[in-house]
Design a protein around this motif. Structure first.
Motif, PDB file in Angstrom:
ATOM      1  N   GLU A   1      -2.762  -4.201  -4.601  1.00  0.00           N
ATOM      2  CA  GLU A   1      -1.528  -3.677  -4.008  1.00  0.00           C
ATOM      3  C   GLU A   1      -1.340  -2.198  -4.345  1.00  0.00           C
ATOM      4  O   GLU A   1      -0.955  -1.395  -3.488  1.00  0.00           O
ATOM      5  CB  GLU A   1      -0.318  -4.473  -4.509  1.00  0.00           C
ATOM      6  N   LEU A   2      -1.601  -1.833  -5.585  1.00  0.00           N
ATOM      7  CA  LEU A   2      -1.432  -0.430  -5.963  1.00  0.00           C
ATOM      8  C   LEU A   2      -2.425   0.455  -5.215  1.00  0.00           C
ATOM      9  O   LEU A   2      -2.088   1.577  -4.820  1.00  0.00           O
ATOM     10  CB  LEU A   2      -1.583  -0.276  -7.476  1.00  0.00           C
ATOM     11  N   ARG A   3      -3.629  -0.044  -5.014  1.00  0.00           N
ATOM     12  CA  ARG A   3      -4.587   0.743  -4.243  1.00  0.00           C
ATOM     13  C   ARG A   3      -4.162   0.825  -2.778  1.00  0.00           C
ATOM     14  O   ARG A   3      -4.341   1.866  -2.127  1.00  0.00           O
ATOM     15  CB  ARG A   3      -5.983   0.123  -4.342  1.00  0.00           C
ATOM     16  N   ARG A   4      -3.612  -0.246  -2.252  1.00  0.00           N
ATOM     17  CA  ARG A   4      -3.175  -0.249  -0.844  1.00  0.00           C
ATOM     18  C   ARG A   4      -2.144   0.830  -0.569  1.00  0.00           C
ATOM     19  O   ARG A   4      -2.184   1.475   0.484  1.00  0.00           O
ATOM     20  CB  ARG A   4      -2.592  -1.626  -0.489  1.00  0.00           C
ATOM     21  N   VAL A   5      -1.197   1.031  -1.492  1.00  0.00           N
ATOM     22  CA  VAL A   5      -0.115   1.981  -1.234  1.00  0.00           C
ATOM     23  C   VAL A   5      -0.507   3.415  -1.555  1.00  0.00           C
ATOM     24  O   VAL A   5       0.272   4.339  -1.317  1.00  0.00           O
ATOM     25  CB  VAL A   5       1.167   1.596  -2.001  1.00  0.00           C
ATOM     26  N   LEU A   6      -1.712   3.639  -2.086  1.00  0.00           N
ATOM     27  CA  LEU A   6      -2.186   4.986  -2.375  1.00  0.00           C
ATOM     28  C   LEU A   6      -2.911   5.588  -1.181  1.00  0.00           C
ATOM     29  O   LEU A   6      -3.713   4.925  -0.515  1.00  0.00           O
ATOM     30  CB  LEU A   6      -3.140   4.959  -3.571  1.00  0.00           C
ATOM     31  N   ALA A   7      -2.647   6.853  -0.947  1.00  0.00           N
ATOM     32  CA  ALA A   7      -3.371   7.585   0.080  1.00  0.00           C
ATOM     33  C   ALA A   7      -4.812   7.825  -0.360  1.00  0.00           C
ATOM     34  O   ALA A   7      -5.116   7.791  -1.556  1.00  0.00           O
ATOM     35  CB  ALA A   7      -2.673   8.920   0.335  1.00  0.00           C
ATOM     36  N   PRO A   8      -5.732   8.066   0.566  1.00  0.00           N
ATOM     37  CA  PRO A   8      -7.110   8.403   0.177  1.00  0.00           C
ATOM     38  C   PRO A   8      -7.114   9.583  -0.796  1.00  0.00           C
ATOM     39  O   PRO A   8      -6.414  10.577  -0.596  1.00  0.00           O
ATOM     40  CB  PRO A   8      -7.768   8.770   1.513  1.00  0.00           C
ATOM     41  N   GLY A   9      -7.894   9.444  -1.863  1.00  0.00           N
ATOM     42  CA  GLY A   9      -7.919  10.474  -2.886  1.00  0.00           C
ATOM     43  C   GLY A   9      -6.768  10.399  -3.868  1.00  0.00           C
ATOM     44  O   GLY A   9      -6.655  11.243  -4.752  1.00  0.00           O
ATOM     45  N   GLY A  10      -5.932   9.370  -3.735  1.00  0.00           N
ATOM     46  CA  GLY A  10      -4.789   9.223  -4.624  1.00  0.00           C
ATOM     47  C   GLY A  10      -5.196   8.759  -6.012  1.00  0.00           C
ATOM     48  O   GLY A  10      -6.308   8.273  -6.229  1.00  0.00           O
ATOM     49  N   ARG A  11      -4.249   8.901  -6.943  1.00  0.00           N
ATOM     50  CA  ARG A  11      -4.535   8.562  -8.336  1.00  0.00           C
ATOM     51  C   ARG A  11      -3.619   7.444  -8.826  1.00  0.00           C
ATOM     52  O   ARG A  11      -2.439   7.387  -8.463  1.00  0.00           O
ATOM     53  CB  ARG A  11      -4.307   9.773  -9.244  1.00  0.00           C
TER      54      ARG A  11
END
Length: 233
Positions: free
Chosen positions: A123-133
């Motif tokens: 879920e945390l990866r899903r809500v991150l934009a590409p290149g997000g941290r």
């Protein structure tokens, strides 16, 4: 009820403001890892009463937060006002945010309450934009092992419960410990790259504020939390 922060919210929040582990160690370390956040959209996952959100907002971040404790969210709203959207949610369920909504997620002392990290990290990866941290702090696995019962295996994923009494109220909290390799496997399995692992010293002012805590620590360092910076592609 395990992890019922509602019953100790006010007292815990007050202690968090000035405690060695929170105010002089964990929060400064997270801010250092975050770096320049001006204009970045940041989700505070498990925001509590909002001290990290406030510090990041003061540095120019565009903040959103969520927490599983309604009482903690009340305190966060008092601190942050109406310009920071706050949501009652937890990592055991899908989050109320669209895909790629944030540039960064901070998960400050949150994941060690969870037995299984698979769905929460997805879920945390899903809500991150590409290149997000994703910036993570958790209980240090070796510090947990040193405090475990004799015969405990460092390599096991195991739970422990503790009663915290604050402000005349007692809450039962359950934590999950796992070895470092299991953390790394969970992060990479969720599609993150590990770009930093940190075991920082506390803020320089900690020694003056808590001289007794450093009397037998000439280096100024101690084991308590472990920090990660993770990145999406």
């Amino acid at each position: 009820m395990p992890n019922d922060y509602d019953s100790i919210a006010e007292a815990y929040s007050a202690e968090n403001e000035t405690s060695l582990l929170n105010a002089y160690y964990e929060r400064p370390a997270m801010l250092d890892l975050a770096g320049d956040v001006a204009g970045r959209r940041i989700l505070d996952a498990g925001c509590g009463s909002g001290p990290l959100s406030a510090a990041l907002r003061d540095r120019g971040a565009i903040m959103t937060g969520f927490d599983a404790s309604a009482k903690m969210l009340e305190l966060a709203r008092q601190r942050l006002g109406d310009d920071v959207p706050l949501h009652l949610a937890d990592l055991s369920s899908p989050l109320p945010f669209p895909d790629a909504a944030f540039d960064d997620v901070v998960a400050s002392l949150v994941l060690h309450y969870l037995e299984d990290w698979t769905a929460p990290l997805a879920e945390l990866r899903r809500v991150l934009a590409p290149g997000g941290r994703l910036l993570v702090s958790v209980n240090h696995p070796f510090a947990d092992f040193l405090q475990a019962e004799p015969g405990t295996s460092y390599f096991a994923t195991r739970s422990s419960s503790d009663e915290w009494t604050l402000g005349g109220h007692t809450a039962l909290l359950t934590f999950w410990s796992r070895p470092l390799h299991a953390m790394a496997d969970a992060f990479t399995g969720a599609g993150f790259r590990i770009t930093a692992i940190s075991e920082p010293a506390p803020a320089p002012s900690a020694r003056e504020a808590f001289p007794e805590a450093f009397a037998d620590r000439p280096s100024g360092k101690f084991l308590s939390f472990l920090f990660f910076v993770l990145q999406t592609d």
